[in-house]
Design an enzyme around this catalytic site. Structure first.
Site, PDB file in Angstrom:
ATOM      1  CE1 TYR A 142       0.136   4.526  -1.820  1.00 49.38           C
ATOM      2  CE2 TYR A 142       2.076   3.356  -2.483  1.00 49.38           C
ATOM      3  CZ  TYR A 142       0.592   3.199  -2.151  1.00 49.38           C
ATOM      4  OH  TYR A 142       0.255   2.149  -2.018  1.00 49.38           O
ATOM      5  CG  ASP A 237       8.565   4.900   2.148  1.00 45.96           C
ATOM      6  OD1 ASP A 237       9.269   3.722   1.862  1.00 45.96           O
ATOM      7  OD2 ASP A 237       7.250   4.847   1.985  1.00 45.96           O
ATOM      8  CE  LYS A 265       7.291   0.259  -5.369  1.00 52.23           C
ATOM      9  NZ  LYS A 265       7.010   1.227  -4.718  1.00 52.23           N
TER      10      LYS A 265
HETATM   11  C1  LIG Z   1       5.771   1.130  -3.575  1.00 53.47           C
HETATM   12  C2  LIG Z   1       6.066   2.063  -2.346  1.00 53.47           C
HETATM   13  C3  LIG Z   1       5.309   1.727  -1.178  1.00 53.47           C
HETATM   14  C4  LIG Z   1       4.497   0.559  -1.057  1.00 53.47           C
HETATM   15  O1  LIG Z   1       5.098  -0.754  -1.276  1.00 53.47           O
HETATM   16  P1  LIG Z   1       4.105  -1.939  -1.492  1.00 53.47           P
HETATM   17  O2  LIG Z   1       5.069  -3.197  -1.597  1.00 53.47           O
HETATM   18  O3  LIG Z   1       3.519  -1.479  -2.707  1.00 53.47           O
HETATM   19  O4  LIG Z   1       3.284  -2.114  -0.457  1.00 53.47           O
HETATM   20  C5  LIG Z   1       5.567   2.479   0.044  1.00 53.47           C
HETATM   21  N1  LIG Z   1       6.526   3.531  -0.032  1.00 53.47           N
HETATM   22  C6  LIG Z   1       6.967   3.873  -1.263  1.00 53.47           C
HETATM   23  C7  LIG Z   1       7.967   5.035  -1.342  1.00 53.47           C
HETATM   24  C8  LIG Z   1       6.922   3.180  -2.568  1.00 53.47           C
HETATM   25  O5  LIG Z   1       7.268   3.612  -3.438  1.00 53.47           O
END
Ligand SMILES: *Cc1c(COP(=O)(O)O)cnc(C)c1O
Length: 428
Positions: A142, A237, A265
């Site tokens: 994701y 990511d 995060k």
């Molecule tokens: C949470 C997450 C996102 C998206 O981040 P948001 O702050 O919710 O837009 C993108 N990539 C990864 C791997 C994530 O865990």
């Protein structure tokens, strides 16, 4: 009607599905979402006064737990100083220097307000720098909700994606290629076919948004090697794994230097912060240094910057990763031992302070296809048994659990017992 039910009824009138992010609606576990009014440490307090041990931790940011006192002091100081400048200030500079001094692959960075925004921007840089238009991603990773990433493997040509959301144009979806995790052969064949059109391979080096799909080291090495052999950039990511499994995330754990990296995060300590960074030559493509436009009214918001820096400083000071790893391993081992004793075929996948409970015949799960059928329904029943015992997990079987430094031994003991009971009862 409970207080949460009454609030949810009102929420349904004013917000789609009653929520501001879909998983919160409890659709995949059933029932009415609980409304929380406050949180402290590892504990959530619902509007009806009930308390829960929280293993969602706002989906990962709160590595120190809710309202850590040292971070709280910094946040209060920040709020009493300025809420936003929309101008240069020293707070983002301090956080940027802190990160670039410790993460050598982050030569330059730019702060944004969410993980989604970080990913969107990194992809724009990758396309600009390579002059190529396609992106390759893995099924089950994701990367936020940018149009081009709301895709899954299509049914037609190998690698070509189909949109998973309405409102994503077929043209945009077609720019993204998708290949399964844990499959070198499929990966090589996508590069063989489209190699000179792929601007970047983007991956979660620790896929943790579709369960916890821990990859083989050789697979990750090969993915990076093949991408580079075809002139594609490698984007890690690390929005979920960055500053969570180690200060330098999976790049540090693996010793792989990504070209670009995205964070979110933990980096904001619970406030809306995202970040993208990487090679200096690539980041110097970003405006106003270069031609890639990217901006944000509240970017590098001082409250988030100071909360983030206070969080990262404390993590280092107390050696949080070591403690979290030991406690998480302890929790998972005890659950697994209990389940084994009872002959229940479940496992706890774990990495650092992340864990994921899943049915298993013993083999680790490394791809979406390997997740047992019926996992979501099974989790839903376990979830509600745990809620009844005062334990709150993220309300979906495809989300992972997070330990925070605030979880106490006593809370972990209670959790082990509760998980064992919940799995037993729902297996009967
Ligand atoms: C949470 C997450 C996102 C998206 O981040 P948001 O702050 O919710 O837009 C993108 N990539 C990864 C791997 C994530 O865990």
């Amino acid at each position: 009607m409970t207080t949460s039910e009454a609030l949810f009824e009102r929420a349904l009138r004013v917000a789609p599905g009653g929520v501001h992010s879909p998983v919160r609606a409890f659709r995949s576990v059933g029932g009415t979402p609980i409304f929380f009014e406050s949180a402290q440490g590892a504990t959530l307090r619902a509007v009806d006064g009930r308390e829960y041990i929280d293993y969602c931790q706002s989906f990962g940011p709160l590595l120190l737990g809710h309202r850590d006192p040292d971070v709280a002091r910094e946040v209060e100081a920040a709020v009493n100083t300025a809420w936003s400048f929309g101008a240069c200030e020293p707070y983002s500079l301090e956080l940027a220097e802190f990160i670039t001094a410790r993460l050598p692959w982050v030569e330059k960075l730019r702060f944004v307000s969410s993980g989604t925004e970080a990913v969107m921007s990194a992809l724009r840089v990758a396309r600009a720098a390579t002059g190529r238009h396609r992106i390759l991603k893995f099924e089950g990773c994701y990367h936020g909700h940018a149009d081009g990433l709301l895709v899954k493997a299509g049914s037609g040509l190998a690698g070509v994606a189909a949109a998973t959301s309405a409102g994503v144009s077929a043209n945009v979806a077609a720019e993204t290629l998708v290949t399964p995790l844990d499959d070198e052969v499929a990966l090589r064949s996508v590069f063989a076919e489209y190699g000179n059109e792929i601007a970047a391979l983007i991956l979660e080096p620790l896929p943790a948004n579709y369960g916890l799909l821990i990859q083989r080291r050789q697979f990750l090495d090969e993915a990076v090697r093949v991408a580079r052999a075809h002139g594609a950039l490698v984007i890690f990511d690390e929005v979920i794994s960055g500053f969570r499994v180690a200060l330098g995330g999976m790049a540090e754990v693996l010793g792989i230097r990504p070209d670009l990296v995205t964070y979110g995060k933990v980096i904001g300590g619970g406030f809306p912060v995202g970040c993208y960074g990487g090679r200096r030559d690539l980041m110097d493509q970003v405006a106003p240094a270069g031609p890639v436009y990217q901006a944000g009214t509240l970017s590098a918001n001082p409250v988030g910057m100071r909360a983030g820096l206070a969080t990262l400083r404390k993590i280092i000071e107390v050696n949080a990763y070591r403690t979290l790893k030991i406690r998480t391993a302890d929790l998972c081992r005890r659950v697994e031992a209990g389940l084994k004793r009872d002959g229940l075929p479940f496992r706890m996948a774990r990495c650092g302070s992340l864990f994921w409970l899943h049915g298993s015949n013993g083999a680790p799960i490394r791809s979406v296809a390997a997740i047992p059928a019926g996992h979501g329904e099974r989790f839903a029943r376990i979830f509600h048994e745990l809620l009844g015992r005062g334990i709150y997990l993220a309300p979906s079987g495809y989300e992972v659990g997070f330990l925070s430094l605030a979880h106490t031994d006593e809370q972990i003991d209670r959790t082990v017992e509760a998980i064992l009971e919940a799995v037993r009862i729902t297996s009967g």
